[in-house]
Structure formats: C-alpha cells, structure tokens
Design a protein around this motif. Structure first.
Motif, short mmCIF file in Angstrom:
data_model
loop_
_atom_site.label_atom_id
_atom_site.label_comp_id
_atom_site.label_asym_id
_atom_site.label_seq_id
_atom_site.Cartn_x
_atom_site.Cartn_y
_atom_site.Cartn_z
N LYS A 167 0.90 -1.18 0.16
CA LYS A 167 -0.04 0.04 -0.14
C LYS A 167 0.24 1.61 0.00
CE LYS A 167 -3.94 -2.01 2.18
NZ LYS A 167 -5.19 -1.69 3.36
N PHE A 168 1.63 1.60 0.94
CA PHE A 168 2.77 2.64 0.39
C PHE A 168 3.74 2.62 -0.73
CE2 PHE A 168 6.99 3.92 1.55
CZ PHE A 168 7.43 5.30 1.98
N MET A 169 4.04 1.56 -1.25
CA MET A 169 4.57 1.21 -3.00
C MET A 169 3.18 2.44 -3.60
SD MET A 169 7.90 1.48 -2.30
CE MET A 169 8.33 1.88 -4.33
N LYS A 200 3.46 6.24 -5.53
CA LYS A 200 3.39 6.01 -7.37
C LYS A 200 2.90 6.96 -7.50
CE LYS A 200 5.17 1.54 -8.03
NZ LYS A 200 4.81 -0.18 -8.52
N ILE A 201 1.19 7.07 -6.44
CA ILE A 201 -0.09 8.32 -7.48
C ILE A 201 1.16 9.52 -6.90
CG2 ILE A 201 -2.21 8.97 -6.78
CD1 ILE A 201 -2.43 6.23 -6.44
#
Length: 457
Positions: A58-60, A64-65
């Motif tokens: 989720k962190f990655m 990216k967003i």
C-alpha cells in the motif's frame, strides 16, 4: 513371557521445537500461522509494545500515485512557462520596433491625435471605475481624447453626468451606449437622455443634433438597414470573451508579474467577421462608414477581498483603465489649422479621417494612407474620382507588411518597406491592413494597423 513396551510420543508443540526458537523471539508462531492471522498477530504485537508491520504494498502504491500526480502537474505547466518565454521575446521585439521608428513627415495638412473610444464608469452600472481613475489613466497614456459611452438609465441622464470637456489636458466626449428594442447596441456621440427604442428613431434623433451613431458589437448587430455613421470593427471585450478562464488563470500566475500588458497578446486576433460585415455594409449602402475600435473599458475584471465597508483589502485588477488604454487606440486626423475640440473630433470621425492602431505592439503614430489622381490628394475616409488610375500611398513608421483590400478582398500583399505605392484603376473602397512580421508569431499574423477606406468613384 516377554512383554513389549509401546512408546507414545507427546503431542507436537511448535513452541518447543528448537527450529522455531529464535533468539529474542521465543514463542513466535510459524510463518504459515502468521500469514493466516495477520490482524490477530498485529494486535498481539501492539499490545506487547512492538511496532506493527507496515503494509509495504500500500505504501508503494501511494508513493507511485503521488509521484504520478507531481509529474502531471509539472508537465501541465510547461506550456505556460513556454508562453511566458514567448512573451519575453515579444517584449524585446516590441522594444526593437519602437526604437527603429522613423515616421515620415506629414505633408498632407493634418495633425494626428490619439485617444480611446467606448469607456464606462460607475454610471449606469457594469463598472466601479471612478472619474479620477479614468483621467489619471488618460494622462499617463498621453491621450488627447477619451470618448465616454455610459450605459443609459431610466432614472437619470448618464451622458449629462459623465466626463465632458477638458480634464488634465485631455478632451472628454460624453457619449452613451444605447440598447435598441431588438437588443442591438449603438454608440451615440455625444449622448443624450435617450434610453432605448427602434434603431431608425435613435439614429434620426442623433442626426438631428449632429451626433454620431456607431453600430456596436457588429457580430451580433441586426439593424443594418438603419442610417448609422460607422461600425465598431474591433472590441476588446468581444475578443476577450474567447479566453479560457483556466488558461488565463495559469497564464496570469506565470506572466502577470513580468508582462501584465502583453497577456493581451495571448488572445488578440484579427476581427475577421466584423471586418467582413463592415465591408459588406459599405458595399450594400454605397456610402462611407467609419470603422473604429472600442476599448470597452470597465475596470471590472479581477479578484479582490474587501471589508464590511467595501474598502478593498487585497486584490488583483486585470483590466485597469491605464492598461486598457494601452491596448488599442483610435488615431484621428484633424486639419492642422484647427484645434482639437468636440466639433473637430466629431467631424474627423464622421468623415472617416482615422485609423485603428494596436499600439501595445508598437507606436502606430505617423501612419499615413492617401490617394492621388494627379489633380488632388485625399486621405483615408475621403472619396476621390478617377479617369484612368489612382495612386495609393501607404507610409508606416517602421518596415512592415502591407495588405491592400478592395471591397474586403485582398488585392495585393507586400513586405519589406516603410512606404508602398499601389496603382489602381477600378472603382471601390480601398483600405489597408498593416502587419509586423518582425514580431514573433502569432502576433505577427494579426493586424497592427487597420485603416479606414479611400473610396474611388
């Protein structure tokens, strides 16, 4: 008899399996158990004072967003940064144009005066501008005249209440913008107590007191059969309606501080439809019609924060009078032996002795358009007779491109000189449009000067 002893293994206890005992983590369940009971294990770890596991996936995804959003924002600003760069180039080119001006001496017996037409104040609504601001703007722009065109009111005569006469060395004409019964607009100079009505009635009333009537907003005008005196072939407000508000917002963020006046260049375009209607009206009526430009100055575009008393605390004014008066001007020609006055200005306008100059791109003072048939010489707005041929002479203060039109159709297109001569033999209305190819595009493709016609009879 020998009996055999069975050995029974104790139940399996993973916690007692040495392979599952890690220094400092005794009692940690196997990975398979932890994987199937993530939430339970995180709760136990939290209660034991340990840091819960971070959902790396989720962190990655969030990272990216965020990165993609930043890239989109960056890329979206590239066009506006480039437009600011282009305005910088345009600014330098305009300075070069003005420094290279060599206007030819006027030997035709006329003096040139520059001013603006179609200006509104707080009278009649639509504007909050006051007289002091208008006078100061006219003076700072070194204008000779300002034609006020106040909206009418059923309660009082706005023409009688607006600026009139000389103020700070500037001549003010107290005109009106009048609505017709069909929604058309006329500029009446000077104005009176008229508020609205049919076109023929208003035009007749204006002529009776020697006032001038000009068809405003010709792209919407319908009363072409009326006997008006001229056409507002260019209007700043009409042109500005083509602005995309979002684009202008970002253009302002990037360029307003450095080039506030030149933001006009981002939307200025040749008024093709209006010019066509003007040319067609001249041909249909077979009469002279003066072409003018309207600044349509209101000083009402911008954002501001005011207190309860109405006093502005902070704000951004996009169209102050001082800036509006710099964009486009009307240059009139008055006989040198007569002074500038309301009477001589009215005579010059009704006679078509004027030209439109987009002075924001270079001072158009000194432009000349004349005709000679060997017996007499006439200037723009005049009629001239021909037996065989007429010689048209165009002089511009800098090297330019000159487009000659007859009855609205391009006849010749020449570049590379400050003076051009054309020999014509056919009857018709001849006018010129002057361009500055030395300026960067798209400004170089838009008219710098629009003359009034010379009518060859």
């Amino acid at each position: 008899m020998i009996s055999k002893r069975r050995t029974v293994s104790p139940p399996h206890d993973a916690n007692k399996n040495p392979k599952n005992v890690i220094a400092g983590n005794a009692g940690v369940p196997p990975a398979s158990v932890r994987g199937n009971n993530r939430e339970t294990w995180d709760d136990q770890a939290t209660s034991a004072g340990e840091t819960p596991a971070v959902p790396v996936k989720k962190f990655m995804t969030r990272k990216k967003i965020l990165l993609a959003l930043l890239i989109v924002i960056f890329l979206s600003q590239i066009p506006f940064a480039f437009r600011r760069y282009k305005l910088g180039r345009l600014h330098s080119a305009i300075q070069s144009v003005n420094s290279g001006r060599v206007p030819e001496a006027n030997n035709l017996g006329f003096s040139e005066y520059k001013g603006v037409l179609h200006v509104h104040s707080f009278l009649g609504g639509h504007s909050r501008g006051n007289f002091e601001e208008i006078i100061a703007a006219a003076k700072s722009n070194q204008l000779a005249f300002v034609v006020m065109t106040e909206h009418t009111s059923g309660d009082f005569n706005t023409a009688a209440m607006t600026l009139k006469g000389m103020h700070a060395g500037v001549l003010f004409i107290n005109g009106n913008e009048v609505s017709l019964s069909n929604g058309d607009r006329l500029l009446i100079l000077p104005g009176d107590e008229s508020t609205n009505g049919p076109a023929d009635e208003l035009v007749s009333r204006a002529k009776a007191r020697k006032a001038i009537s000009i068809a405003a907003y010709p792209q919407e005008f319908q009363s072409w059969n009326s006997e008006y005196d001229g056409v507002e072939v260019y209007n700043v407000y009409t042109n500005a309606r083509e602005i995309n508000p979002v684009v202008m917002f970002f253009d302002s963020l990037w360029s307003y501080h450095s080039y506030p006046d030149l933001l006009f260049a981002n939307f200025y375009s040749r008024p093709g439809v209006n010019l066509q209607k003007w040319d067609e009206a001249i041909a249909a009526k077979n009469k002279r019609l003066v072409g003018v430009a309207g600044n349509d100055s209101h000083a009402n575009v911008g954002v501001s924060l005011s207190d309860s008393s109405g006093k502005t605390l902070v704000g951004l004014q996009l169209d102050p009078y001082e800036r509006s008066f710099r964009l486009v001007r009307l240059h009139v020609l008055i006989p040198s032996d007569r002074p500038l006055s309301q009477e001589t200005l009215a005579e010059a306008l009704s006679g078509g002795h004027a030209f439109i100059g987009f002075d924001i791109f270079g001072d158009t003072t000194g432009f000349s358009f004349s005709a000679s048939n060997g017996r007499e010489t006439k200037i723009q707005g005049d009629e001239i007779m021909t037996d065989k041929e007429v010689r048209l002479t165009v002089s511009t203060p800098v090297t330019s491109r000159v487009v000659l039109l007859r009855d609205g159709k391009v006849l010749e297109d020449r570049s590379g000189a400050g003076k051009q001569e054309f020999v014509v033999a056919e009857k018709g209305s001849y006018r010129v449009e002057v361009y500055l190819p030395q300026l960067p595009k798209p400004v170089s493709d838009q008219p710098w000067i629009i003359s009034n016609p010379i009518y060859v009879r």
